[in-house]
Design a protein around this motif. Structure first.
Motif, PDB file in Angstrom:
ATOM      1  N   UNK A 163     -11.332  21.479   1.521  1.00  0.00           N
ATOM      2  CA  UNK A 163     -10.977  20.067   1.291  1.00  0.00           C
ATOM      3  C   UNK A 163      -9.657  19.990   0.527  1.00  0.00           C
ATOM      4  N   UNK A 164      -9.513  20.808  -0.487  1.00  0.00           N
ATOM      5  CA  UNK A 164      -8.287  20.792  -1.291  1.00  0.00           C
ATOM      6  C   UNK A 164      -7.081  21.195  -0.450  1.00  0.00           C
ATOM      7  N   UNK A 165      -7.330  22.186   0.387  1.00  0.00           N
ATOM      8  CA  UNK A 165      -6.272  22.664   1.264  1.00  0.00           C
ATOM      9  C   UNK A 165      -5.782  21.533   2.188  1.00  0.00           C
ATOM     10  N   UNK A 166      -6.718  20.817   2.789  1.00  0.00           N
ATOM     11  CA  UNK A 166      -6.345  19.714   3.681  1.00  0.00           C
ATOM     12  C   UNK A 166      -5.577  18.634   2.913  1.00  0.00           C
ATOM     13  N   UNK A 167      -6.103  18.279   1.736  1.00  0.00           N
ATOM     14  CA  UNK A 167      -5.471  17.210   0.952  1.00  0.00           C
ATOM     15  C   UNK A 167      -4.069  17.603   0.510  1.00  0.00           C
ATOM     16  N   UNK A 222       0.875  -1.176   0.000  1.00  0.00           N
ATOM     17  CA  UNK A 222       0.000   0.000   0.000  1.00  0.00           C
ATOM     18  C   UNK A 222       0.910   1.223   0.000  1.00  0.00           C
ATOM     19  N   UNK A 223       0.889   1.957  -1.097  1.00  0.00           N
ATOM     20  CA  UNK A 223       1.813   3.086  -1.263  1.00  0.00           C
ATOM     21  C   UNK A 223       1.271   4.327  -0.558  1.00  0.00           C
ATOM     22  N   UNK A 224       2.144   5.296  -0.324  1.00  0.00           N
ATOM     23  CA  UNK A 224       1.669   6.562   0.242  1.00  0.00           C
ATOM     24  C   UNK A 224       0.565   7.163  -0.637  1.00  0.00           C
ATOM     25  N   UNK A 225      -0.333   7.891  -0.012  1.00  0.00           N
ATOM     26  CA  UNK A 225      -1.484   8.423  -0.737  1.00  0.00           C
ATOM     27  C   UNK A 225      -1.081   9.500  -1.743  1.00  0.00           C
ATOM     28  N   UNK A 226      -1.895   9.655  -2.756  1.00  0.00           N
ATOM     29  CA  UNK A 226      -1.729  10.773  -3.693  1.00  0.00           C
ATOM     30  C   UNK A 226      -2.741  11.854  -3.314  1.00  0.00           C
ATOM     31  N   UNK A 227      -2.577  13.012  -3.903  1.00  0.00           N
ATOM     32  CA  UNK A 227      -3.500  14.124  -3.657  1.00  0.00           C
ATOM     33  C   UNK A 227      -4.944  13.715  -3.976  1.00  0.00           C
ATOM     34  N   UNK A 259      -0.283  15.172   4.333  1.00  0.00           N
ATOM     35  CA  UNK A 259       0.026  14.189   3.304  1.00  0.00           C
ATOM     36  C   UNK A 259       0.478  12.836   3.823  1.00  0.00           C
ATOM     37  N   UNK A 260       0.968  12.794   5.066  1.00  0.00           N
ATOM     38  CA  UNK A 260       1.686  11.585   5.459  1.00  0.00           C
ATOM     39  C   UNK A 260       0.770  10.448   5.881  1.00  0.00           C
ATOM     40  N   UNK A 261      -0.382  10.774   6.439  1.00  0.00           N
ATOM     41  CA  UNK A 261      -1.092   9.762   7.201  1.00  0.00           C
ATOM     42  C   UNK A 261      -2.595  10.046   7.136  1.00  0.00           C
ATOM     43  N   UNK A 262      -3.351   9.051   6.718  1.00  0.00           N
ATOM     44  CA  UNK A 262      -4.795   9.245   6.549  1.00  0.00           C
ATOM     45  C   UNK A 262      -5.482   9.511   7.887  1.00  0.00           C
ATOM     46  N   UNK A 263      -4.932   8.933   8.936  1.00  0.00           N
ATOM     47  CA  UNK A 263      -5.533   9.137  10.252  1.00  0.00           C
ATOM     48  C   UNK A 263      -5.489  10.615  10.629  1.00  0.00           C
ATOM     49  N   UNK A 264      -4.363  11.263  10.375  1.00  0.00           N
ATOM     50  CA  UNK A 264      -4.254  12.695  10.678  1.00  0.00           C
ATOM     51  C   UNK A 264      -5.190  13.520   9.813  1.00  0.00           C
ATOM     52  N   UNK A 265      -5.316  13.099   8.571  1.00  0.00           N
ATOM     53  CA  UNK A 265      -6.189  13.799   7.636  1.00  0.00           C
ATOM     54  C   UNK A 265      -7.629  13.762   8.151  1.00  0.00           C
ATOM     55  N   UNK A 266      -8.051  12.573   8.534  1.00  0.00           N
ATOM     56  CA  UNK A 266      -9.384  12.397   9.108  1.00  0.00           C
ATOM     57  C   UNK A 266      -9.552  13.233  10.362  1.00  0.00           C
ATOM     58  N   UNK A 267      -8.526  13.202  11.199  1.00  0.00           N
ATOM     59  CA  UNK A 267      -8.574  13.944  12.460  1.00  0.00           C
ATOM     60  C   UNK A 267      -8.779  15.427  12.202  1.00  0.00           C
ATOM     61  N   UNK A 268      -8.100  15.960  11.194  1.00  0.00           N
ATOM     62  CA  UNK A 268      -8.207  17.379  10.872  1.00  0.00           C
ATOM     63  C   UNK A 268      -9.627  17.706  10.432  1.00  0.00           C
ATOM     64  N   UNK A 323      -0.448  22.150  11.102  1.00  0.00           N
ATOM     65  CA  UNK A 323       0.183  22.605   9.858  1.00  0.00           C
ATOM     66  C   UNK A 323       1.622  23.045  10.107  1.00  0.00           C
ATOM     67  N   UNK A 324       1.823  23.639  11.260  1.00  0.00           N
ATOM     68  CA  UNK A 324       3.190  24.062  11.578  1.00  0.00           C
ATOM     69  C   UNK A 324       4.104  22.834  11.661  1.00  0.00           C
ATOM     70  N   UNK A 325       3.587  21.802  12.303  1.00  0.00           N
ATOM     71  CA  UNK A 325       4.377  20.572  12.411  1.00  0.00           C
ATOM     72  C   UNK A 325       4.699  20.037  11.022  1.00  0.00           C
ATOM     73  N   UNK A 326       3.730  20.128  10.112  1.00  0.00           N
ATOM     74  CA  UNK A 326       3.976  19.647   8.760  1.00  0.00           C
ATOM     75  C   UNK A 326       4.979  20.511   8.022  1.00  0.00           C
ATOM     76  N   UNK A 327       4.817  21.828   8.220  1.00  0.00           N
ATOM     77  CA  UNK A 327       5.720  22.751   7.546  1.00  0.00           C
ATOM     78  C   UNK A 327       7.161  22.488   7.915  1.00  0.00           C
ATOM     79  N   UNK A 328       7.335  22.099   9.181  1.00  0.00           N
ATOM     80  CA  UNK A 328       8.697  21.900   9.670  1.00  0.00           C
ATOM     81  C   UNK A 328       9.243  20.532   9.280  1.00  0.00           C
ATOM     82  N   UNK A 329       8.404  19.708   8.746  1.00  0.00           N
ATOM     83  CA  UNK A 329       8.841  18.341   8.498  1.00  0.00           C
ATOM     84  C   UNK A 329       9.930  18.268   7.429  1.00  0.00           C
ATOM     85  N   UNK A 330      11.112  18.020   7.859  1.00  0.00           N
ATOM     86  CA  UNK A 330      12.248  17.923   6.948  1.00  0.00           C
ATOM     87  C   UNK A 330      12.499  16.437   6.700  1.00  0.00           C
TER      88      UNK A 330
END
Ligand code: ADP
Ligand code: MG
Length: 476
Positions: A331-335, A301-306, A339-348, A376-383
């Protein structure tokens, strides 16, 4: 009995006055307890006992090999981070095993000393609360095929799951689903179980986590009733075990699983497994088991696409039964952002809808940005480690391949160490993961790199500046 074993039996790491190492350890222990919570701490970490500290290495002990392995697998990185924060530099933490018998003698558990890792396993069971729950884990009502959104990244896994739900598939036996956290493995497994229950209830399905499999096995050993245990597992038509990575390195449990596996395959019974990695990449798996896991189909199961993320959001919203309207742009903004995890996406999405319901206001792009700013800040910082390797190679005028090569010349090795240091500092990757990303190096090499860079940064201003510049560039 050694001095340390005695301390351990007393249950506390009583500290000798003036022992600085013990002091550091007490601080680490206290932080660990706050961070993991009292229950988890009591269950897994309270038995950790201080042995020694000599400024570069902290030695702690645990009562059994099993507990040692557990703590090392699950808490090594956390403890490394805490120790580093508290001591102000990277410290090697070594986990040793004290004589397990001293602890067992305290517990009212009979055991056979014959099986090599079993008595240790049993020591854990003895301190875990028992529950007489049935073997099969309860299924989550939301994890069904009709709310699983199919896209390129998961279409193979989905198609295979549908097939095995329809009936026995010799070509797909075992079916092995693997992929990263939160990408829908458990959802698919349970969807199979639901479908079989509903359409062909005469097929006996057993779904459980590998962790539970292990505990059931240990319990059976302890009560000397492995016959019943074996029968329970060998009497099913479909056996599903989730998160198989859990039994990696647990030799007795693997052995038992291997036997069950063979019996079921011989009888043409369906086996479905999931893990976070492919059989080839799972560490601590016995080779014969590894090769059997590849007999059927391994579906990645590959990482999700937009597009998939957008589809999932839409489905979740439809299933929520809410009057709240979430505009397409949100919705587009969230997607786009999560990006990393569907659980977080749902949570948002849940957060936005819940808050809109509560205050009776519309969801808008602005309110979404505001309410999710922490996430979002956590995501922005994700290096990523790839970013780090690229930057560091550029900075030191090296080739990207030098980051993963075996070359030891200092001109290459030093920047590589800097990159490993930055990987630990700027990402949440574990030490073994970092090692793997740097040409399959061991986690102890990564620790060594971090220590070296920290030390050099105190002594060598030029290198310290390099590190600061790189850190800044990567952080924004
Ligand atoms: P994993 O077991 O791989 O860590 P889960 O199956 O628990 O992940 O999925 C995490 C969450 O994401 C669940 O709520 C699940 O319903 C949801 N999810 C993941 N992939 C999909 C998908 N393709 N369609 C719908 N929901 C999904
Ligand atoms: Mg799961």
């Amino acid at each position: 009995m050694t001095k340390h074993a005695l301390r351990m039996v007393a249950g506390t790491a009583d500290v000798e006055a003036g022992d600085k190492g013990a002091d550091v350890w007490q601080q680490i222990r206290a932080r660990l307890e706050t961070e993991v919570g009292a229950t988890t701490f009591k269950r897994w970490l309270a038995a950790l006992t201080y042995v020694s500290f000599d400024d570069r290495e902290l030695i702690v002990s645990l009562p059994s090999k099993f507990q040692r392995d557990w703590v090392e697998t699950h808490y090594r990185d956390k403890m490394f981070d805490l120790a580093r924060q508290i001591a102000g530099r990277a410290i090697i933490i070594t986990y040793t095993v004290e004589n397990a018998l001293t602890v067992l003698a305290d517990t009212p558990v009979a055991f056979s000393a014959a099986a090599n890792d079993a008595p240790a396993d049993m020591a854990i069971t003895a301190i875990m609360p028992e529950n007489a729950a049935s073997l099969s884990a309860p299924l989550d009502g939301r994890f069904r095929f009709d709310n699983f959104v199919v896209g390129k990244p998961n279409e193979l896994a989905y198609a295979a799951a549908l097939r095995v739900a329809e009936g026995f598939q010799p070509n797909l036996n075992p079916l092995f689903l693997y992929g990263g956290v939160g990408l829908g493995k458990t959802h698919l497994m349970q969807a199979i179980a639901w479908q079989i229950r509903e359409k062909t209830p005469e097929r006996k399905v057993l779904y459980l986590s590998a962790e539970k499999f292990m505990y059931q096995f240990i319990r059976a050993l302890r009560s000397r009733d492995t016959v019943t245990f074996k029968e329970q597992f060998r009497n099913v038509d479909v056996l599903m075990i989730d998160d198989v990575q859990f039994i990696c390195g647990k030799d007795n449990t693997q052995e038992e699983f291997f036997q069950t596996f063979n019996v079921l395959i011989e009888q043409n019974k369906q086996i479905i497994l999931s893990a976070d990695k492919s059989p080839t990449d799972l560490e601590g798996l016995q080779d014969r088991l590894r090769s059997r896991l590849g007999w059927g189909l391994c579906a990645d199961i590959h990482p999700t696409t937009y597009e998939l993320r957008l589809g999932i959001l839409q489905t979740k919203l439809d299933n929520m039964n809410t009057k709240v309207n979430v505009p397409t742009e949100v919705m587009q903004f969230l997607a786009q952002k999560i990006t990393a995890n569907v659980r977080e996406l749902e949570g948002a999405l849940n957060r936005l809808v819940a808050q809109a319901e509560l205050v009776g206001r519309e969801v808008s792009l602005e309110s979404a940005q505001e309410q999710l700013s922490d996430l979002l800040r956590a995501y922005g910082r994700r290096v990523t480690i790839d970013d780090i390797q690229r930057r560091v190679a550029e900075h030191f005028n090296l080739k990207l391949t030098d980051m993963v090569s075996a070359r030891r010349a200092r001109a290459v090795a030093r920047p590589r160490q800097v990159a490993m240091y930055l990987a630990k500092t700027l990402t949440t990757r574990s030490l073994p993961e970092i090692g793997r990303k740097f040409g399959g190096r061991d986690h102890t090499t990564v620790i060594h790199a971090i220590r070296t860079v920290e030390k050099l940064c105190r002594e060598d201003q030029i290198l310290a500046d390099d590190v600061t510049v790189l850190e800044k560039a990567l952080r924004n």
